[in-house]
Design a protein around this motif. Sequence first.
Motif, short mmCIF file in Angstrom:
data_model
loop_
_atom_site.label_atom_id
_atom_site.label_comp_id
_atom_site.label_asym_id
_atom_site.label_seq_id
_atom_site.Cartn_x
_atom_site.Cartn_y
_atom_site.Cartn_z
N ASN A 52 0.90 -1.17 0.11
CA ASN A 52 0.13 -0.08 0.07
C ASN A 52 0.81 1.27 0.17
N ALA A 53 2.27 1.17 0.16
CA ALA A 53 3.01 2.54 0.19
C ALA A 53 2.92 2.92 -1.43
N PRO A 54 2.76 4.23 -1.61
CA PRO A 54 2.81 4.96 -2.77
C PRO A 54 4.12 4.79 -3.39
N VAL A 89 20.42 -3.49 -13.65
CA VAL A 89 20.11 -4.90 -13.20
C VAL A 89 18.82 -4.59 -12.19
N ASN A 90 17.81 -5.43 -12.13
CA ASN A 90 16.72 -5.26 -11.23
C ASN A 90 17.09 -5.77 -9.97
N LEU A 91 16.62 -4.77 -9.04
CA LEU A 91 17.08 -4.92 -7.46
C LEU A 91 16.16 -5.82 -6.87
N GLY A 92 14.99 -5.83 -7.32
CA GLY A 92 13.97 -6.73 -6.65
C GLY A 92 12.45 -6.26 -7.02
N SER A 93 11.57 -7.19 -6.73
CA SER A 93 10.25 -6.96 -7.01
C SER A 93 9.60 -5.69 -6.17
N GLY A 94 9.14 -4.85 -6.86
CA GLY A 94 8.29 -3.71 -6.33
C GLY A 94 9.31 -2.52 -5.81
N VAL A 95 10.69 -2.70 -6.15
CA VAL A 95 11.56 -1.84 -5.50
C VAL A 95 12.46 -1.12 -6.50
N GLU A 96 13.13 -0.13 -6.38
CA GLU A 96 13.87 0.57 -7.35
C GLU A 96 15.42 1.31 -6.52
N ILE A 137 13.45 2.74 -3.08
CA ILE A 137 11.99 3.28 -2.88
C ILE A 137 11.31 2.35 -3.75
N ARG A 138 9.77 2.45 -3.59
CA ARG A 138 8.70 1.73 -3.89
C ARG A 138 8.55 1.99 -5.35
N LYS A 139 8.36 0.86 -6.05
CA LYS A 139 8.20 1.24 -7.64
C LYS A 139 7.77 -0.19 -8.17
N GLY A 140 6.64 -0.16 -8.86
CA GLY A 140 6.07 -1.18 -9.50
C GLY A 140 5.22 -2.23 -8.60
N PRO A 141 4.91 -3.35 -9.45
CA PRO A 141 4.06 -4.53 -8.72
C PRO A 141 4.78 -5.15 -7.68
N TYR A 183 7.68 -8.95 2.04
CA TYR A 183 6.52 -8.32 1.36
C TYR A 183 5.40 -8.27 1.98
N THR A 184 4.72 -7.40 2.38
CA THR A 184 3.57 -7.15 3.22
C THR A 184 2.27 -6.58 2.52
#
Length: 321
Positions: A52-54, A89-96, A137-141, A183-184
Amino acid sequence: MNMKKILIPFIAMVLFSASSASHAVFCKENDENGSVSRTTQITPSIIYVPANAPEGTIIWQSSPQTVNIYCYAAWIKDTISFWVNPDGVNLGSGVEPAIIYNGRVYTATSGSIPTGNNIGWKPATMRATISYSLAIIRKGPIPSSGSSVIPNYPMFQFDGKKGLNRDKGKNFRNYISGGTFRYTTGGCVLDTVSANKSVGLPSMPIIKTVGAKAGGVDFSIQAVCNNLARSVTFEFFGYADNSDRSQFQNIEKSGAQGIAINLATSDGVTIDPLGGSDSFRTVPAVGGTATLNLRASYIRTSSIVTGGPVSARAYVMVTYN
Protein backbone atom coordinates in the motif's frame (compact mmCIF):
# COMPACT_ATOMS: atom_id res chain seq x y z
CA MET A 1 72.42 -0.67 -79.97
CA ASN A 2 69.89 1.90 -79.21
CA MET A 3 68.52 1.69 -75.68
CA LYS A 4 65.13 3.05 -74.82
CA LYS A 5 64.32 4.24 -71.43
CA ILE A 6 61.10 2.89 -70.18
CA LEU A 7 59.43 4.96 -67.52
CA ILE A 8 57.31 2.93 -65.20
CA PRO A 9 54.92 5.11 -63.24
CA PHE A 10 54.56 4.39 -59.54
CA ILE A 11 51.52 5.39 -57.62
CA ALA A 12 52.41 6.17 -54.07
CA MET A 13 49.72 4.95 -51.75
CA VAL A 14 49.45 6.21 -48.24
CA LEU A 15 47.23 4.18 -46.00
CA PHE A 16 45.53 6.01 -43.23
CA SER A 17 44.01 4.13 -40.35
CA ALA A 18 41.40 5.85 -38.28
CA SER A 19 41.87 5.40 -34.57
CA SER A 20 39.37 6.38 -31.96
CA ALA A 21 40.84 7.81 -28.81
CA SER A 22 39.58 6.20 -25.65
CA HIS A 23 37.92 9.05 -23.86
CA ALA A 24 37.38 7.89 -20.33
CA VAL A 25 37.21 9.00 -16.72
CA PHE A 26 38.58 6.68 -14.05
CA CYS A 27 37.64 7.17 -10.38
CA LYS A 28 39.00 5.51 -7.25
CA GLU A 29 38.80 6.09 -3.53
CA ASN A 30 41.52 8.29 -1.96
CA ASP A 31 44.28 7.96 -4.61
CA GLU A 32 45.42 6.25 -7.82
CA ASN A 33 45.97 2.96 -5.96
CA GLY A 34 42.72 3.17 -4.03
CA SER A 35 39.70 0.92 -3.98
CA VAL A 36 37.09 0.96 -6.71
CA SER A 37 34.32 -0.36 -4.47
CA ARG A 38 32.67 0.03 -1.08
CA THR A 39 29.95 -2.14 0.45
CA THR A 40 27.32 -0.64 2.73
CA GLN A 41 25.61 -3.18 4.98
CA ILE A 42 21.83 -2.88 5.13
CA THR A 43 20.50 -2.08 8.61
CA PRO A 44 18.01 -3.07 9.80
CA SER A 45 18.58 -6.29 7.87
CA ILE A 46 14.88 -6.69 6.97
CA ILE A 47 13.33 -4.13 4.63
CA TYR A 48 9.54 -4.25 4.60
CA VAL A 49 7.95 -3.60 1.21
CA PRO A 50 4.30 -2.71 1.87
CA ALA A 51 1.96 -3.06 -1.09
CA ASN A 52 0.00 0.00 0.00
CA ALA A 53 2.99 2.35 0.04
CA PRO A 54 2.72 4.93 -2.77
CA GLU A 55 5.28 4.62 -5.56
CA GLY A 56 8.26 6.83 -4.81
CA THR A 57 8.09 6.19 -1.05
CA ILE A 58 11.54 5.71 0.47
CA ILE A 59 11.41 2.35 2.26
CA TRP A 60 15.10 2.22 3.21
CA GLN A 61 17.84 4.80 3.49
CA SER A 62 21.46 4.47 4.55
CA SER A 63 23.23 6.74 6.97
CA PRO A 64 25.13 9.56 5.21
CA GLN A 65 28.08 8.22 3.22
CA THR A 66 31.22 10.23 2.51
CA VAL A 67 33.91 9.26 0.00
CA ASN A 68 37.18 10.98 -0.87
CA ILE A 69 37.28 10.45 -4.60
CA TYR A 70 40.33 10.59 -6.89
CA CYS A 71 39.64 10.77 -10.64
CA TYR A 72 41.85 10.67 -13.73
CA ALA A 73 40.75 11.77 -17.20
CA ALA A 74 42.30 10.61 -20.48
CA TRP A 75 41.98 13.52 -22.93
CA ILE A 76 38.49 14.50 -22.03
CA LYS A 77 36.83 17.44 -20.32
CA ASP A 78 34.00 16.18 -18.16
CA THR A 79 32.01 16.43 -14.94
CA ILE A 80 32.25 13.71 -12.31
CA SER A 81 28.74 12.25 -11.97
CA PHE A 82 26.70 9.58 -10.24
CA TRP A 83 25.20 6.85 -12.44
CA VAL A 84 22.53 4.94 -10.50
CA ASN A 85 22.21 1.20 -11.27
CA PRO A 86 25.15 1.21 -13.71
CA ASP A 87 24.50 -2.37 -14.87
CA GLY A 88 20.78 -1.89 -15.42
CA VAL A 89 19.99 -4.88 -13.18
CA ASN A 90 16.70 -5.33 -11.30
CA LEU A 91 17.13 -4.97 -7.52
CA GLY A 92 13.92 -6.79 -6.60
CA SER A 93 10.15 -6.85 -7.09
CA GLY A 94 8.42 -3.59 -6.28
CA VAL A 95 11.60 -1.63 -5.52
CA GLU A 96 14.11 0.61 -7.25
CA PRO A 97 17.62 1.77 -6.24
CA ALA A 98 18.23 5.47 -5.66
CA ILE A 99 20.64 7.95 -4.14
CA ILE A 100 19.95 11.09 -2.14
CA TYR A 101 22.33 13.90 -3.06
CA ASN A 102 22.01 17.50 -1.88
CA GLY A 103 18.54 16.73 -0.56
CA ARG A 104 17.15 15.31 -3.83
CA VAL A 105 16.28 11.73 -4.75
CA TYR A 106 17.72 10.35 -8.00
CA THR A 107 17.14 7.04 -9.78
CA ALA A 108 18.48 5.40 -12.93
CA THR A 109 15.98 7.40 -15.00
CA SER A 110 17.83 10.56 -13.92
CA GLY A 111 20.78 9.57 -16.14
CA SER A 112 24.03 11.22 -15.13
CA ILE A 113 23.81 13.21 -11.89
CA PRO A 114 26.56 15.87 -11.82
CA THR A 115 28.43 16.29 -8.54
CA GLY A 116 29.67 19.73 -9.57
CA ASN A 117 33.29 18.53 -9.68
CA ASN A 118 34.93 19.04 -13.07
CA ILE A 119 38.06 17.61 -14.66
CA GLY A 120 40.23 19.29 -17.29
CA TRP A 121 40.94 18.72 -20.97
CA LYS A 122 44.49 17.39 -20.87
CA PRO A 123 45.33 14.20 -18.96
CA ALA A 124 44.49 15.49 -15.50
CA THR A 125 43.53 14.45 -12.01
CA MET A 126 41.08 15.81 -9.49
CA ARG A 127 40.12 15.11 -5.89
CA ALA A 128 36.85 15.79 -4.11
CA THR A 129 34.96 14.83 -0.98
CA ILE A 130 31.40 13.81 -1.85
CA SER A 131 28.59 13.02 0.60
CA TYR A 132 25.36 11.22 -0.21
CA SER A 133 22.92 8.58 1.05
CA LEU A 134 21.79 5.36 -0.57
CA ALA A 135 18.08 4.63 -0.77
CA ILE A 136 15.55 2.07 -1.95
CA ILE A 137 12.14 3.30 -3.08
CA ARG A 138 8.83 1.66 -3.90
CA LYS A 139 8.13 1.13 -7.57
CA GLY A 140 6.09 -1.36 -9.56
CA PRO A 141 3.99 -4.40 -8.67
CA ILE A 142 4.95 -6.63 -5.74
CA PRO A 143 3.86 -10.02 -4.42
CA SER A 144 1.33 -9.95 -1.58
CA SER A 145 3.62 -11.97 0.69
CA GLY A 146 6.98 -13.71 0.88
CA SER A 147 10.56 -12.51 0.93
CA SER A 148 13.68 -12.28 -1.23
CA VAL A 149 17.37 -11.90 -0.41
CA ILE A 150 18.94 -8.63 -1.49
CA PRO A 151 21.93 -9.39 -3.74
CA ASN A 152 25.37 -7.80 -3.51
CA TYR A 153 24.23 -4.91 -5.64
CA PRO A 154 25.99 -1.86 -7.20
CA MET A 155 23.86 1.17 -6.33
CA PHE A 156 25.87 3.64 -8.40
CA GLN A 157 29.14 4.29 -10.22
CA PHE A 158 31.17 7.50 -10.34
CA ASP A 159 31.96 8.37 -13.95
CA GLY A 160 31.94 11.19 -16.45
CA LYS A 161 28.74 12.97 -17.38
CA LYS A 162 29.21 11.90 -21.01
CA GLY A 163 28.72 8.21 -20.30
CA LEU A 164 29.74 5.09 -18.43
CA ASN A 165 33.27 3.78 -18.83
CA ARG A 166 33.43 0.70 -21.07
CA ASP A 167 36.26 -0.69 -18.92
CA LYS A 168 34.49 -2.22 -15.94
CA GLY A 169 36.25 -2.40 -12.59
CA LYS A 170 38.05 0.93 -12.99
CA ASN A 171 35.46 3.26 -11.51
CA PHE A 172 34.29 3.54 -7.91
CA ARG A 173 31.02 1.79 -7.06
CA ASN A 174 29.01 1.68 -3.84
CA TYR A 175 27.40 -1.72 -3.27
CA ILE A 176 24.74 -2.77 -0.75
CA SER A 177 24.61 -6.18 0.90
CA GLY A 178 23.18 -8.18 3.79
CA GLY A 179 19.45 -7.62 3.70
CA THR A 180 16.12 -9.23 2.88
CA PHE A 181 12.99 -7.77 1.32
CA ARG A 182 9.84 -8.84 3.12
CA TYR A 183 6.58 -8.24 1.25
CA THR A 184 3.45 -7.30 3.18
CA THR A 185 -0.06 -6.23 2.27
CA GLY A 186 0.17 -3.28 4.64
CA GLY A 187 2.74 -1.23 6.48
CA CYS A 188 3.63 2.05 8.15
CA VAL A 189 4.85 5.10 6.27
CA LEU A 190 5.38 8.75 7.10
CA ASP A 191 2.31 10.76 6.25
CA THR A 192 2.58 13.26 3.39
CA VAL A 193 3.17 16.29 5.64
CA SER A 194 5.82 14.56 7.78
CA ALA A 195 7.70 13.16 4.77
CA ASN A 196 8.62 16.68 3.61
CA LYS A 197 8.30 18.70 6.79
CA SER A 198 9.99 22.08 7.07
CA VAL A 199 10.36 23.65 10.53
CA GLY A 200 11.06 27.35 10.71
CA LEU A 201 13.05 28.72 13.65
CA PRO A 202 12.98 32.38 14.71
CA SER A 203 15.88 34.76 14.09
CA MET A 204 18.78 33.49 16.13
CA PRO A 205 19.38 35.31 19.42
CA ILE A 206 22.82 35.69 20.94
CA ILE A 207 23.94 32.43 22.55
CA LYS A 208 26.67 33.23 25.03
CA THR A 209 28.06 29.84 26.04
CA VAL A 210 29.07 26.65 24.23
CA GLY A 211 26.36 24.00 24.62
CA ALA A 212 23.59 26.50 25.27
CA LYS A 213 20.41 26.37 23.16
CA ALA A 214 17.95 29.02 21.98
CA GLY A 215 15.04 29.60 19.62
CA GLY A 216 13.39 26.21 20.19
CA VAL A 217 10.32 25.22 18.18
CA ASP A 218 8.07 22.23 19.00
CA PHE A 219 6.65 20.08 16.21
CA SER A 220 5.67 16.47 15.51
CA ILE A 221 5.91 13.86 12.77
CA GLN A 222 3.50 11.00 12.17
CA ALA A 223 3.53 7.56 10.62
CA VAL A 224 0.30 6.02 9.42
CA CYS A 225 -0.13 2.24 9.45
CA ASN A 226 -2.35 0.00 7.38
CA ASN A 227 -1.70 -3.15 9.39
CA LEU A 228 -1.70 -4.39 12.99
CA ALA A 229 1.52 -2.63 14.00
CA ARG A 230 1.82 -2.16 17.76
CA SER A 231 4.69 0.34 17.67
CA VAL A 232 6.70 2.41 15.22
CA THR A 233 10.41 3.22 15.38
CA PHE A 234 11.66 6.47 13.88
CA GLU A 235 15.36 6.39 13.00
CA PHE A 236 17.18 9.63 12.21
CA PHE A 237 20.28 10.31 10.10
CA GLY A 238 22.05 13.49 9.10
CA TYR A 239 25.29 15.40 8.82
CA ALA A 240 27.02 15.99 12.16
CA ASP A 241 28.51 19.28 13.31
CA ASN A 242 32.32 19.34 13.17
CA SER A 243 32.70 20.55 16.75
CA ASP A 244 29.90 18.55 18.38
CA ARG A 245 29.09 15.30 16.57
CA SER A 246 25.82 14.88 18.47
CA GLN A 247 24.29 17.93 16.76
CA PHE A 248 23.02 18.42 13.20
CA GLN A 249 25.43 20.40 11.05
CA ASN A 250 24.58 23.79 9.56
CA ILE A 251 24.56 22.96 5.81
CA GLU A 252 24.16 26.53 4.58
CA LYS A 253 26.96 27.68 2.29
CA SER A 254 28.58 30.76 3.83
CA GLY A 255 26.37 30.16 6.85
CA ALA A 256 26.95 30.89 10.52
CA GLN A 257 29.96 29.18 12.07
CA GLY A 258 29.90 27.63 15.53
CA ILE A 259 26.11 27.17 15.41
CA ALA A 260 24.30 23.86 14.79
CA ILE A 261 20.76 22.52 15.14
CA ASN A 262 19.79 20.45 18.17
CA LEU A 263 17.01 17.94 17.49
CA ALA A 264 15.47 16.43 20.61
CA THR A 265 12.38 14.58 21.75
CA SER A 266 9.80 16.37 23.85
CA ASP A 267 11.43 15.02 27.03
CA GLY A 268 14.70 16.76 26.12
CA VAL A 269 16.78 13.77 24.93
CA THR A 270 19.03 14.81 22.03
CA ILE A 271 18.80 12.79 18.81
CA ASP A 272 22.14 11.61 17.43
CA PRO A 273 22.57 12.31 13.68
CA LEU A 274 25.20 9.59 13.22
CA GLY A 275 23.06 6.49 13.65
CA GLY A 276 24.04 5.67 17.25
CA SER A 277 21.84 4.36 20.02
CA ASP A 278 20.28 7.81 20.47
CA SER A 279 19.14 8.00 16.84
CA PHE A 280 16.13 5.70 17.47
CA ARG A 281 12.80 6.66 19.00
CA THR A 282 9.96 4.12 19.39
CA VAL A 283 6.38 5.17 20.08
CA PRO A 284 3.12 3.20 20.24
CA ALA A 285 0.80 3.03 17.25
CA VAL A 286 -2.69 4.04 18.33
CA GLY A 287 -5.56 3.70 15.90
CA GLY A 288 -3.14 3.22 13.02
CA THR A 289 -1.12 6.36 13.80
CA ALA A 290 2.20 6.83 15.59
CA THR A 291 3.16 10.38 16.61
CA LEU A 292 6.62 11.52 17.68
CA ASN A 293 6.89 14.92 19.36
CA LEU A 294 10.14 16.79 18.72
CA ARG A 295 11.85 20.10 19.38
CA ALA A 296 14.41 21.86 17.15
CA SER A 297 16.71 24.55 18.57
CA TYR A 298 19.85 26.48 17.76
CA ILE A 299 22.86 25.32 19.76
CA ARG A 300 26.30 26.85 20.11
CA THR A 301 29.08 24.30 19.46
CA SER A 302 32.25 26.41 19.34
CA SER A 303 33.92 29.29 21.14
CA ILE A 304 34.19 31.11 17.81
CA VAL A 305 30.88 32.17 16.25
CA THR A 306 30.12 34.10 13.07
CA GLY A 307 26.82 35.35 11.73
CA GLY A 308 24.90 33.94 8.81
CA PRO A 309 22.01 31.66 7.86
CA VAL A 310 21.48 28.33 9.61
CA SER A 311 19.68 25.23 8.38
CA ALA A 312 20.00 21.47 8.84
CA ARG A 313 18.48 18.40 7.26
CA ALA A 314 17.35 15.25 9.09
CA TYR A 315 16.45 12.05 7.27
CA VAL A 316 13.91 9.69 8.86
CA MET A 317 13.37 5.98 8.33
CA VAL A 318 10.30 4.21 9.71
CA THR A 319 10.11 0.58 10.84
CA TYR A 320 7.28 -1.08 12.72
CA ASN A 321 6.52 -4.01 15.00
